[in-house]
Motif scaffolding. Structure first.
Motif, mmCIF file in Angstrom:
data_model
loop_
_atom_site.group_PDB
_atom_site.id
_atom_site.type_symbol
_atom_site.label_atom_id
_atom_site.label_comp_id
_atom_site.label_asym_id
_atom_site.label_seq_id
_atom_site.Cartn_x
_atom_site.Cartn_y
_atom_site.Cartn_z
ATOM 1 N N LYS A 5 0.815 -1.214 0.000
ATOM 2 C CA LYS A 5 0.000 0.000 0.000
ATOM 3 C C LYS A 5 0.848 1.265 0.000
ATOM 4 C CE LYS A 5 -3.628 -2.340 2.669
ATOM 5 N NZ LYS A 5 -4.437 -2.327 3.929
ATOM 6 N N TRP A 6 2.162 1.104 -0.011
ATOM 7 C CA TRP A 6 3.045 2.268 0.049
ATOM 8 C C TRP A 6 2.941 3.130 -1.200
ATOM 9 C CZ3 TRP A 6 8.572 0.632 2.064
ATOM 10 C CH2 TRP A 6 8.463 0.287 3.421
ATOM 11 N N LYS A 11 8.261 2.196 -2.669
ATOM 12 C CA LYS A 11 8.464 0.842 -3.198
ATOM 13 C C LYS A 11 9.736 0.782 -4.041
ATOM 14 C CE LYS A 11 3.524 -0.251 -3.447
ATOM 15 N NZ LYS A 11 2.388 -0.549 -4.354
ATOM 16 N N ILE A 12 9.883 1.760 -4.954
ATOM 17 C CA ILE A 12 11.071 1.790 -5.806
ATOM 18 C C ILE A 12 12.317 1.969 -4.970
ATOM 19 C CG2 ILE A 12 12.272 3.113 -7.598
ATOM 20 C CD1 ILE A 12 9.512 3.738 -8.797
ATOM 21 N N ARG A 13 12.233 2.864 -3.993
ATOM 22 C CA ARG A 13 13.399 3.171 -3.165
ATOM 23 C C ARG A 13 13.798 1.992 -2.297
ATOM 24 N NH1 ARG A 13 13.029 7.761 -0.867
ATOM 25 N NH2 ARG A 13 14.904 7.114 0.246
ATOM 26 N N GLY A 16 15.551 -0.485 -4.611
ATOM 27 C CA GLY A 16 16.835 0.064 -5.048
ATOM 28 C C GLY A 16 17.839 0.165 -3.922
ATOM 29 N N ASP A 17 17.412 0.678 -2.755
ATOM 30 C CA ASP A 17 18.321 0.824 -1.620
ATOM 31 C C ASP A 17 18.817 -0.533 -1.124
ATOM 32 O OD1 ASP A 17 17.758 3.486 -1.877
ATOM 33 O OD2 ASP A 17 17.164 3.809 0.203
ATOM 34 N N SER A 18 17.911 -1.524 -1.074
ATOM 35 C CA SER A 18 18.293 -2.847 -0.579
ATOM 36 C C SER A 18 19.310 -3.497 -1.511
ATOM 37 C CB SER A 18 17.056 -3.742 -0.442
ATOM 38 O OG SER A 18 16.137 -3.195 0.488
ATOM 39 N N LEU A 19 19.075 -3.383 -2.827
ATOM 40 C CA LEU A 19 20.001 -3.975 -3.789
ATOM 41 C C LEU A 19 21.354 -3.289 -3.728
ATOM 42 C CD1 LEU A 19 20.582 -5.911 -6.083
ATOM 43 C CD2 LEU A 19 19.577 -4.275 -7.679
#
Length: 421
Positions: A5-6, A11-13, A16-19
């Protein structure tokens, strides 16, 4: 699955941040070893002290830019710088170019960080911020747990390929931010009659940060954060020294004639593993546990739990007690992580959120700078005395948090008015 629901930005961040953090932890832990092998330990130790100092100024700049021009420009600039530096590092045949590229990577990350945190706060309701920040912490720590293990293979044996992978990922993330991430900075009043010259922008930055650092409550917050960061950093500093020097080899499990024995170094590795695993699986549950606890009490509980857990480690060498106490101190550590950014996002004026995030990073930079003093003190003091000093730092931070939340009600409005003027 609440994250479905974000806002699309989040969601994109998160992905991207985790990767990127997975890739970050595949090379970062090995950089000191890499430069030590090239320049020698003494030169490398001095060289590695430079990036944290540069990150202080880069973080302040990133915070200022995010409030002056929007969240996207410093985020884009940060990842573009990192992508270019990774590419240069991958192609370099000169060790000093490698070092310059490494500094550039850190510079880009420091410019990106305050704007990134401010954007999360911009698109998240205040009541949800702890949980959202906790999810980002979980994503970052998945990389911290698995990245070094993968890096021991890829950085050592396939360093160039790893650096090119970092180049591609950061460049793709740059384009994703450019195409998909919308601006979230709250509207700010236009200042008529002033041209945006470099000198004027620099003057404005110093003026704004001057107001922030004169904020008595925020100064206390920074001081408390420095003290607790000194304690947190001991996991990789004095705790490592203590376990390796004082904890003997001992059986972990014994079943009949079979015994599984750990050396002191093995015990420390297990303690790090427990700490990392709890960060991955425990941040969200602990955040939910303290969901209805005030920021004040979370900060105090965090400081006390970590300090007491660390001090108890200094009273024993028994492996299972060491594991129990590392769990206690890790719960204290992870309970604080989401609340820190959530608190700053609430305390800061909306149009100065990035600058407050940048200034808040000072507690980590200065804490990391001062943390090695415990290793120096251990030359003259015994383990109980050194762990006592670490406990004292956390208890003093708890006292400062008590003072902080007593003065916030009367200080916060004045500060906000000055920054909004």
């Amino acid at each position: 699955m609440y994250w479905l629901k974000w806002d699309l930005n989040l969601k994109i961040r998160l992905i991207g941040d985790s990767l990127f953090n997975m890739l970050f932890w595949m090379y970062f832990p090995f950089m000191t070893l890499y430069f030590s092998g090239i320049f020698g330990k003494s030169v490398a130790s001095m060289l590695m002290a430079v990036p944290p100092l540069i990150s202080i100024f880069a973080s302040l700049l990133g915070g200022f830019l995010s409030d002056r021009f929007g969240r996207r420009p410093p985020m884009l600039a940060g990842y573009l710088i990192q992508s270019l530096m990774f590419g240069i590092f991958a192609m370099s045949t000169n060790h000093w170019v490698d070092y310059a590229a490494y500094i550039g990577i850190g510079l880009g990350g420091s410019i990106f960080s305050p704007a990134s945190s401010a954007m999360v706060a911009d698109v998240t309701a205040e009541k949800d911020r702890r949980l959202v920040f906790a999810t980002f912490v979980t994503g970052r720590n998945i990389g911290a747990v698995f990245g070094p293990a993968l890096g021991s293979i890829f950085f050592i044996h396939h360093r160039t390929e790893l650096l090119w992978a970092c180049t591609v990922v950061t460049l793709l993330y740059f384009f994703m931010i450019l195409w998909k991430i919308r601006e979230t900075m709250p509207p700010r009043p236009r200042k008529e009659g002033k041209r945006g010259t470099i000198s004027l922008l620099m003057k404005e930055q110093f003026t704004n940060y001057g107001v922030i650092f004169k904020d008595r409550a925020f100064a206390i917050y920074i001081a408390a954060g420095i003290l607790v960061t000194i304690a947190f950093m001991q996991l990789d500093m004095y705790l490592a020294t203590y376990v390796k020097e004082y904890v003997p080899a001992q059986p972990l499990l014994s079943i009949g004639d079979w015994t599984y024995t750990l050396s002191g170094t093995d015990v420390f590795g297990w303690m790090l593993g427990i700490n990392g695993l709890l960060f991955v699986v425990g941040v969200l549950p602990v955040t939910k546990l303290f969901e209805h606890t005030s920021d004040r009490n979370v900060f105090i509980i965090s400081s006390v739990l970590f300090g007491v857990g660390m001090f108890l480690i200094g009273l024993t060498t028994h492996v299972w007690l060491l594991f129990l106490f590392i769990i206690i101190m890790t719960i204290g550590e992870i309970s604080r992580s989401p609340v820190t950014e959530s608190f700053v996002s609430k305390y800061a004026p909306a149009n100065a959120r990035g600058q407050y995030m940048g200034a808040s990073n000072l507690q980590y930079s200065l804490g990391r700078f001062l943390a090695p003093m415990t290793v120096l003190l251990s030359s003259w003091l015994g383990p109980v005395q050194v762990f006592g000093i670490i406990l004292l730092c956390t208890l003093l931070s708890a006292v400062l948090y008590i003072v902080l939340f007593r003065i916030i009600p009367q200080d916060a409005p004045d500060t906000n008015a000055k920054l909004n003027a």
